[in-house]
Design a protein around this motif. Structure first.
Motif, PDB file in Angstrom:
ATOM      1  N   PHE A 119      77.518  19.110  70.056  1.00 34.94           N
ATOM      2  CA  PHE A 119      76.093  19.380  69.930  1.00 34.94           C
ATOM      3  C   PHE A 119      75.629  19.670  68.509  1.00 34.94           C
ATOM      4  CE2 PHE A 119      77.288  20.488  74.305  1.00 34.94           C
ATOM      5  CZ  PHE A 119      76.556  19.509  74.942  1.00 34.94           C
ATOM      6  N   TYR A 120      76.464  20.247  67.677  1.00 34.16           N
ATOM      7  CA  TYR A 120      76.053  20.468  66.299  1.00 34.16           C
ATOM      8  C   TYR A 120      76.345  19.238  65.456  1.00 34.16           C
ATOM      9  CZ  TYR A 120      75.534  22.181  61.640  1.00 34.16           C
ATOM     10  OH  TYR A 120      75.125  22.306  60.336  1.00 34.16           O
ATOM     11  N   GLU A 121      77.563  18.737  65.544  1.00 30.63           N
ATOM     12  CA  GLU A 121      77.948  17.556  64.775  1.00 30.63           C
ATOM     13  C   GLU A 121      77.436  16.273  65.425  1.00 30.63           C
ATOM     14  OE1 GLU A 121      79.297  17.391  61.855  1.00 30.63           O
ATOM     15  OE2 GLU A 121      79.796  19.503  61.620  1.00 30.63           O
ATOM     16  N   ASP A 122      76.947  16.371  66.673  1.00 29.65           N
ATOM     17  CA  ASP A 122      76.377  15.250  67.411  1.00 29.65           C
ATOM     18  C   ASP A 122      77.364  14.098  67.579  1.00 29.65           C
ATOM     19  OD1 ASP A 122      74.309  14.180  68.912  1.00 29.65           O
ATOM     20  OD2 ASP A 122      73.466  13.093  67.205  1.00 29.65           O
ATOM     21  N   LEU A 123      78.613  14.447  67.863  1.00 29.68           N
ATOM     22  CA  LEU A 123      79.635  13.434  68.098  1.00 29.68           C
ATOM     23  C   LEU A 123      79.623  13.022  69.559  1.00 29.68           C
ATOM     24  CD1 LEU A 123      82.693  14.856  66.116  1.00 29.68           C
ATOM     25  CD2 LEU A 123      80.967  13.236  65.337  1.00 29.68           C
ATOM     26  N   SER A 124      80.041  11.812  69.813  1.00 31.17           N
ATOM     27  CA  SER A 124      80.154  11.346  71.186  1.00 31.17           C
ATOM     28  C   SER A 124      81.357  12.034  71.842  1.00 31.17           C
ATOM     29  CB  SER A 124      80.360   9.827  71.216  1.00 31.17           C
ATOM     30  OG  SER A 124      81.646   9.501  70.727  1.00 31.17           O
ATOM     31  N   VAL A 125      81.461  11.893  73.135  1.00 30.88           N
ATOM     32  CA  VAL A 125      82.592  12.463  73.859  1.00 30.88           C
ATOM     33  C   VAL A 125      83.900  11.910  73.300  1.00 30.88           C
ATOM     34  CG1 VAL A 125      83.754  12.566  76.100  1.00 30.88           C
ATOM     35  CG2 VAL A 125      81.292  12.915  75.969  1.00 30.88           C
ATOM     36  N   GLN A 126      83.934  10.594  73.101  1.00 33.21           N
ATOM     37  CA  GLN A 126      85.162   9.969  72.605  1.00 33.21           C
ATOM     38  C   GLN A 126      85.495  10.400  71.184  1.00 33.21           C
ATOM     39  OE1 GLN A 126      87.308   8.148  74.598  1.00 33.21           O
ATOM     40  NE2 GLN A 126      88.606   8.626  72.844  1.00 33.21           N
ATOM     41  N   GLU A 127      84.492  10.520  70.323  1.00 34.35           N
ATOM     42  CA  GLU A 127      84.736  10.973  68.945  1.00 34.35           C
ATOM     43  C   GLU A 127      85.288  12.394  68.938  1.00 34.35           C
ATOM     44  OE1 GLU A 127      81.348   8.507  66.437  1.00 34.35           O
ATOM     45  OE2 GLU A 127      80.747  10.277  67.588  1.00 34.35           O
ATOM     46  N   ALA A 128      84.711  13.263  69.756  1.00 39.95           N
ATOM     47  CA  ALA A 128      85.201  14.635  69.848  1.00 39.95           C
ATOM     48  C   ALA A 128      86.630  14.648  70.391  1.00 39.95           C
ATOM     49  CB  ALA A 128      84.278  15.485  70.724  1.00 39.95           C
ATOM     50  N   ALA A 129      86.896  13.818  71.382  1.00 35.84           N
ATOM     51  CA  ALA A 129      88.242  13.745  71.958  1.00 35.84           C
ATOM     52  C   ALA A 129      89.249  13.290  70.907  1.00 35.84           C
ATOM     53  CB  ALA A 129      88.257  12.792  73.151  1.00 35.84           C
ATOM     54  N   ASP A 130      88.873  12.296  70.118  1.00 33.75           N
ATOM     55  CA  ASP A 130      89.762  11.812  69.058  1.00 33.75           C
ATOM     56  C   ASP A 130      90.057  12.914  68.045  1.00 33.75           C
ATOM     57  OD1 ASP A 130      89.765   9.338  70.292  1.00 33.75           O
ATOM     58  OD2 ASP A 130      88.320   8.443  68.896  1.00 33.75           O
ATOM     59  N   LEU A 131      89.024  13.673  67.662  1.00 36.31           N
ATOM     60  CA  LEU A 131      89.219  14.753  66.694  1.00 36.31           C
ATOM     61  C   LEU A 131      90.080  15.877  67.253  1.00 36.31           C
ATOM     62  CD1 LEU A 131      85.744  15.113  64.993  1.00 36.31           C
ATOM     63  CD2 LEU A 131      87.896  14.547  63.894  1.00 36.31           C
ATOM     64  N   LEU A 132      89.915  16.163  68.534  1.00 38.59           N
ATOM     65  CA  LEU A 132      90.656  17.260  69.145  1.00 38.59           C
ATOM     66  C   LEU A 132      92.021  16.836  69.675  1.00 38.59           C
ATOM     67  CD1 LEU A 132      87.700  18.932  71.053  1.00 38.59           C
ATOM     68  CD2 LEU A 132      88.879  19.818  69.029  1.00 38.59           C
ATOM     69  N   GLY A 133      92.267  15.540  69.680  1.00 45.48           N
ATOM     70  CA  GLY A 133      93.551  15.048  70.167  1.00 45.48           C
ATOM     71  C   GLY A 133      93.727  15.227  71.667  1.00 45.48           C
ATOM     72  N   CYS A 134      92.659  14.985  72.404  1.00 48.32           N
ATOM     73  CA  CYS A 134      92.717  15.121  73.861  1.00 48.32           C
ATOM     74  C   CYS A 134      91.945  13.965  74.484  1.00 48.32           C
ATOM     75  CB  CYS A 134      92.148  16.474  74.301  1.00 48.32           C
ATOM     76  SG  CYS A 134      90.405  16.701  73.916  1.00 48.32           S
ATOM     77  N   SER A 135      91.881  13.934  75.789  1.00 51.76           N
ATOM     78  CA  SER A 135      91.169  12.850  76.470  1.00 51.76           C
ATOM     79  C   SER A 135      89.669  13.137  76.520  1.00 51.76           C
ATOM     80  CB  SER A 135      91.700  12.696  77.892  1.00 51.76           C
ATOM     81  OG  SER A 135      91.292  13.800  78.682  1.00 51.76           O
ATOM     82  N   ALA A 136      88.912  12.083  76.771  1.00 48.51           N
ATOM     83  CA  ALA A 136      87.467  12.233  76.924  1.00 48.51           C
ATOM     84  C   ALA A 136      87.156  13.139  78.123  1.00 48.51           C
ATOM     85  CB  ALA A 136      86.799  10.876  77.087  1.00 48.51           C
ATOM     86  N   GLY A 137      87.950  13.030  79.167  1.00 49.13           N
ATOM     87  CA  GLY A 137      87.756  13.879  80.343  1.00 49.13           C
ATOM     88  C   GLY A 137      87.927  15.355  80.019  1.00 49.13           C
ATOM     89  N   THR A 138      88.882  15.666  79.141  1.00 47.27           N
ATOM     90  CA  THR A 138      89.082  17.056  78.725  1.00 47.27           C
ATOM     91  C   THR A 138      87.869  17.559  77.959  1.00 47.27           C
ATOM     92  OG1 THR A 138      91.474  16.781  78.659  1.00 47.27           O
ATOM     93  CG2 THR A 138      90.554  18.607  77.381  1.00 47.27           C
ATOM     94  N   VAL A 139      87.324  16.718  77.089  1.00 47.20           N
ATOM     95  CA  VAL A 139      86.126  17.116  76.343  1.00 47.20           C
ATOM     96  C   VAL A 139      84.973  17.372  77.312  1.00 47.20           C
ATOM     97  CG1 VAL A 139      84.361  16.341  74.709  1.00 47.20           C
ATOM     98  CG2 VAL A 139      86.782  15.989  74.198  1.00 47.20           C
ATOM     99  N   LYS A 140      84.814  16.491  78.287  1.00 43.67           N
ATOM    100  CA  LYS A 140      83.734  16.669  79.262  1.00 43.67           C
ATOM    101  C   LYS A 140      83.914  17.956  80.056  1.00 43.67           C
ATOM    102  CE  LYS A 140      82.748  11.782  79.950  1.00 43.67           C
ATOM    103  NZ  LYS A 140      82.769  10.678  80.926  1.00 43.67           N
ATOM    104  N   SER A 141      85.133  18.209  80.526  1.00 41.18           N
ATOM    105  CA  SER A 141      85.350  19.415  81.331  1.00 41.18           C
ATOM    106  C   SER A 141      85.220  20.674  80.476  1.00 41.18           C
ATOM    107  CB  SER A 141      86.706  19.373  82.045  1.00 41.18           C
ATOM    108  OG  SER A 141      87.770  19.441  81.125  1.00 41.18           O
ATOM    109  N   GLN A 142      85.728  20.643  79.239  1.00 44.54           N
ATOM    110  CA  GLN A 142      85.595  21.801  78.352  1.00 44.54           C
ATOM    111  C   GLN A 142      84.123  22.062  78.024  1.00 44.54           C
ATOM    112  OE1 GLN A 142      87.919  24.091  76.767  1.00 44.54           O
ATOM    113  NE2 GLN A 142      89.028  23.352  78.547  1.00 44.54           N
ATOM    114  N   THR A 143      83.355  20.990  77.833  1.00 43.99           N
ATOM    115  CA  THR A 143      81.917  21.138  77.575  1.00 43.99           C
ATOM    116  C   THR A 143      81.244  21.786  78.765  1.00 43.99           C
ATOM    117  OG1 THR A 143      81.904  19.181  76.137  1.00 43.99           O
ATOM    118  CG2 THR A 143      79.787  19.893  77.023  1.00 43.99           C
TER     119      THR A 143
END
Length: 174
Positions: A119-143
């Protein structure tokens, strides 16, 4: 060839944005400066290899990792001191912003990192997942978990806290 070729320009262009990201991750201006400085020292040493890829994404990922490492070492609660001062009168800060900062401070570092990146950096789910080294699903559930936690911690901010992934899924299900 200068081993720091391009690093100075990158730093001039992106230092303030990286500092804001660092601050949002840890909630303390002094710690944010130390964390960013530590990461930039490491990045400078490997600049040639990093510069070929996406250096800003690399630095953001390093900031997230550094913050999580710091948090694990300290094992103490973090207290947000509020946003960095910008020369404005402190009385101008709204109650909603203070409540939000306090609620963010009570999230886990991973949840805070997901919210900052999404929300601050305005990254997509996949971009955030790539940065965090996890799956897109993990980013969605953590969000979703982080926004739910914020809603529980600060119900007065409910209008600000919309989980767009969940809202979109609900709309598509109808």
């Amino acid at each position: 060839m200068d081993r720091y070729e391009g690093f100075r320009e990158f730093l001039r262009a992106r230092q303030m944005a990286l500092m804001r990201t660092s601050y949002l991750l840890c909630g303390d201006a002094h710690q944010a400066e130390e964390m960013l400085q530590s990461v930039l020292v490491k990045v400078a040493g490997n600049w040639r290899g990093i510069a070929r890829d996406n250096p800003e994404a690399y630095v953001r990922r390093a900031l997230v990792n550094e913050h999580i490492s710091w948090w694990r070492r300290q094992r103490r609660s973090l207290a947000f001191t509020g946003p960095p001062r910008s020369g404005r009168d402190p009385g101008d800060e709204s109650v909603s912003r203070i409540v939000l900062w306090q609620a963010l401070a009570r999230l886990t570092p991973r949840q805070r990192a997901v919210l900052v990146l999404r929300f601050y950096e305005d990254l997509s789910v996949q971009e955030a997942a790539d940065l965090l080294g996890c799956s897109a699903g993990t980013v969605k559930s953590q969000t979703s978990h982080a926004l739910g936690r914020l809603r529980a911690l600060a119900p007065e901010l409910a209008d600000l806290l919309h989980d767009t992934d969940t809202d979109t899924a609900r709309q598509e299900a109808k």
